[in-house]
Design a protein around this motif. Sequence first.
Motif, PDB file in Angstrom:
ATOM      1  N   THR A 177     -49.971  24.814 -79.778  1.00 61.68           N
ATOM      2  CA  THR A 177     -49.232  23.416 -79.775  1.00 61.68           C
ATOM      3  C   THR A 177     -50.941  22.856 -80.496  1.00 61.68           C
ATOM      4  OG1 THR A 177     -50.607  23.298 -77.479  1.00 61.68           O
ATOM      5  CG2 THR A 177     -48.158  23.420 -78.192  1.00 61.68           C
ATOM      6  N   GLU A 178     -51.811  23.385 -81.434  1.00 58.58           N
ATOM      7  CA  GLU A 178     -52.443  23.117 -82.149  1.00 58.58           C
ATOM      8  C   GLU A 178     -53.594  23.907 -82.491  1.00 58.58           C
ATOM      9  OE1 GLU A 178     -54.876  18.436 -81.940  1.00 58.58           O
ATOM     10  OE2 GLU A 178     -56.240  19.998 -80.294  1.00 58.58           O
ATOM     11  N   SER A 179     -54.092  23.584 -83.862  1.00 57.66           N
ATOM     12  CA  SER A 179     -55.393  24.317 -84.086  1.00 57.66           C
ATOM     13  C   SER A 179     -56.532  23.157 -84.660  1.00 57.66           C
ATOM     14  CB  SER A 179     -54.901  25.365 -85.696  1.00 57.66           C
ATOM     15  OG  SER A 179     -54.213  26.245 -85.058  1.00 57.66           O
ATOM     16  N   SER A 180     -57.543  24.083 -84.091  1.00 57.73           N
ATOM     17  CA  SER A 180     -58.810  22.532 -84.170  1.00 57.73           C
ATOM     18  C   SER A 180     -59.915  23.406 -84.951  1.00 57.73           C
ATOM     19  CB  SER A 180     -59.052  21.914 -83.363  1.00 57.73           C
ATOM     20  OG  SER A 180     -60.204  20.815 -83.649  1.00 57.73           O
ATOM     21  N   ARG A 181     -59.910  23.497 -86.507  1.00 59.46           N
ATOM     22  CA  ARG A 181     -60.786  24.227 -87.456  1.00 59.46           C
ATOM     23  C   ARG A 181     -62.346  23.666 -86.741  1.00 59.46           C
ATOM     24  NH1 ARG A 181     -56.654  26.670 -89.383  1.00 59.46           N
ATOM     25  NH2 ARG A 181     -55.102  25.188 -89.284  1.00 59.46           N
TER      26      ARG A 181
ATOM     27  N   ALA B 194     -64.933  22.736 -74.442  1.00 58.15           N
ATOM     28  CA  ALA B 194     -63.961  20.977 -75.504  1.00 58.15           C
ATOM     29  C   ALA B 194     -62.601  21.207 -74.745  1.00 58.15           C
ATOM     30  CB  ALA B 194     -64.939  20.828 -76.403  1.00 58.15           C
ATOM     31  N   TYR B 195     -61.696  21.980 -75.005  1.00 54.00           N
ATOM     32  CA  TYR B 195     -59.681  22.169 -74.708  1.00 54.00           C
ATOM     33  C   TYR B 195     -60.455  22.415 -73.645  1.00 54.00           C
ATOM     34  CZ  TYR B 195     -61.178  20.899 -79.915  1.00 54.00           C
ATOM     35  OH  TYR B 195     -61.841  20.654 -81.190  1.00 54.00           O
ATOM     36  N   ASP B 196     -61.399  22.412 -72.871  1.00 54.23           N
ATOM     37  CA  ASP B 196     -60.221  22.906 -71.186  1.00 54.23           C
ATOM     38  C   ASP B 196     -61.401  22.365 -70.689  1.00 54.23           C
ATOM     39  OD1 ASP B 196     -58.432  24.211 -69.893  1.00 54.23           O
ATOM     40  OD2 ASP B 196     -59.160  25.966 -69.958  1.00 54.23           O
TER      41      ASP B 196
ATOM     42  N   GLU C 160     -67.081  17.622 -71.456  1.00 54.70           N
ATOM     43  CA  GLU C 160     -67.478  18.672 -72.116  1.00 54.70           C
ATOM     44  C   GLU C 160     -66.694  18.226 -73.636  1.00 54.70           C
ATOM     45  OE1 GLU C 160     -66.187  18.302 -69.462  1.00 54.70           O
ATOM     46  OE2 GLU C 160     -65.148  19.973 -68.271  1.00 54.70           O
ATOM     47  N   TYR C 161     -66.396  17.482 -73.822  1.00 48.08           N
ATOM     48  CA  TYR C 161     -65.865  16.669 -75.159  1.00 48.08           C
ATOM     49  C   TYR C 161     -66.720  16.619 -75.978  1.00 48.08           C
ATOM     50  CZ  TYR C 161     -62.337  16.175 -79.070  1.00 48.08           C
ATOM     51  OH  TYR C 161     -62.293  15.863 -80.407  1.00 48.08           O
ATOM     52  N   TYR C 162     -67.934  16.957 -77.043  1.00 45.16           N
ATOM     53  CA  TYR C 162     -68.740  16.140 -77.193  1.00 45.16           C
ATOM     54  C   TYR C 162     -68.251  15.925 -78.990  1.00 45.16           C
ATOM     55  CZ  TYR C 162     -68.479  20.229 -80.216  1.00 45.16           C
ATOM     56  OH  TYR C 162     -67.413  21.420 -80.447  1.00 45.16           O
TER      57      TYR C 162
HETATM   58  C1  AVI Z   1     -57.694  15.041 -82.904  1.00 40.14           C
HETATM   59  N1  AVI Z   1     -58.387  16.263 -83.029  1.00 40.14           N
HETATM   60  C2  AVI Z   1     -59.302  15.499 -84.135  1.00 40.14           C
HETATM   61  C3  AVI Z   1     -58.723  16.643 -81.257  1.00 40.14           C
HETATM   62  C4  AVI Z   1     -59.670  17.960 -82.205  1.00 40.14           C
HETATM   63  O1  AVI Z   1     -61.018  18.002 -81.845  1.00 40.14           O
HETATM   64  O2  AVI Z   1     -58.994  18.855 -82.907  1.00 40.14           O
HETATM   65  C5  AVI Z   1     -57.591  16.626 -80.583  1.00 40.14           C
HETATM   66  C6  AVI Z   1     -58.282  17.106 -79.270  1.00 40.14           C
HETATM   67  N2  AVI Z   1     -57.257  18.159 -79.080  1.00 40.14           N
HETATM   68  C7  AVI Z   1     -57.796  18.704 -77.645  1.00 40.14           C
HETATM   69  N3  AVI Z   1     -58.455  17.624 -77.393  1.00 40.14           N
HETATM   70  C8  AVI Z   1     -59.251  17.163 -78.789  1.00 40.14           C
END
Ligand code: AVI
Length: 315
Positions: free
Chosen positions: A275-279, A201-203, A51-53
């Motif tokens: 906990t995180e933003s991924s723009r 990609a994030y789940d 899923e994480y392309y």
């Molecule tokens: C490090 N960074 C670019 C990842 C992203 O996709 O934002 C961190 C990440 N968080 C969850 N999956 C990946």
Amino acid sequence: MLDAAELSWQRDAFRDDVIAGLSRTPKTLPSRWLYDDRGCRLFEEITQLDEYYPTRTETAILRDHAAAMARFCGAAPVLVEYGAGAAVKTTILLEALRPRLYVPVDIAGDFLAQSAARIARRFPGLPIRPVIADFTADFDLPADLPASAPRCGFFPGSTIGNLDAAETSAFLHRMRAQLGPGGTALIGVDLRKDLGTLLAAYDDCKGVTAAFDLNVLTRINRELDADFPPGGFRHEARWNAAESAVEMHLVSREDCVVTLQGRRFAFRAGESIHTESSRKYDLDGLADVAGPCGWVVEQGWTDSNRLFAVAGLRA
Ligand code: AVI
């Protein structure tokens, strides 16, 4: 290994960030604390997931377009890498660019030394000047870099997406000042796309991203003597359209009170910690952000599905 002073500084910074973040409404934690040893290992695992392309797509773009990127950056540049990368992506670029000098920058001294040693073995004869620094804060490049060589910044991995608007602008301004007039930059950006692909990609279905996110609560319990209940929170990926960002949240399953160094933090059922933003960008959006910082987005190398781009910026 971190020395005692660095360790104690980190512990204090972690405690201050956690207390400040949990005291806020809505609750939040800076994403840098996701990366303890286990967090780093889990992130490595994420980069291999179906899923994480982003990782495999950016690597393929670099492979396919490295020669054009080298022409863009000019002959024998000084290559400054912001956030010293895993060997694969850097190696592809170094092979094509044949830089005069390589300056990897990273806050993690151990990691930096290991990756510099790996690059030195792979490219004997390439001068390497590692700089231990947090690239989201002010720092200096070595004063004696060759003045005549063009300078190129490399900021891969869509890490720019994890910076907020103020951090992005400060980073681009700093990079512009460090690389000077005529400088170029290659920046990996994750592109906007359908929500199904983005959220998956994030789940992921194996739960690796959930474990990565939830690990920060285990870290808080261990390092700050807190009592987040095991299993009391679940991971959620959300799309924030106004910010054009996928957000990671840890959602409380029921009402609970967490104690941390004598303080009490109450959670309602369904309340989350962001906990995180991924723009996610498009190249015009990147140009809008980069323009006021002294950069022109001249190139965008993408894959055939337009999932990801490596943008070529010129000062
Ligand atoms: C490090 N960074 C670019 C990842 C992203 O996709 O934002 C961190 C990440 N968080 C969850 N999956 C990946």
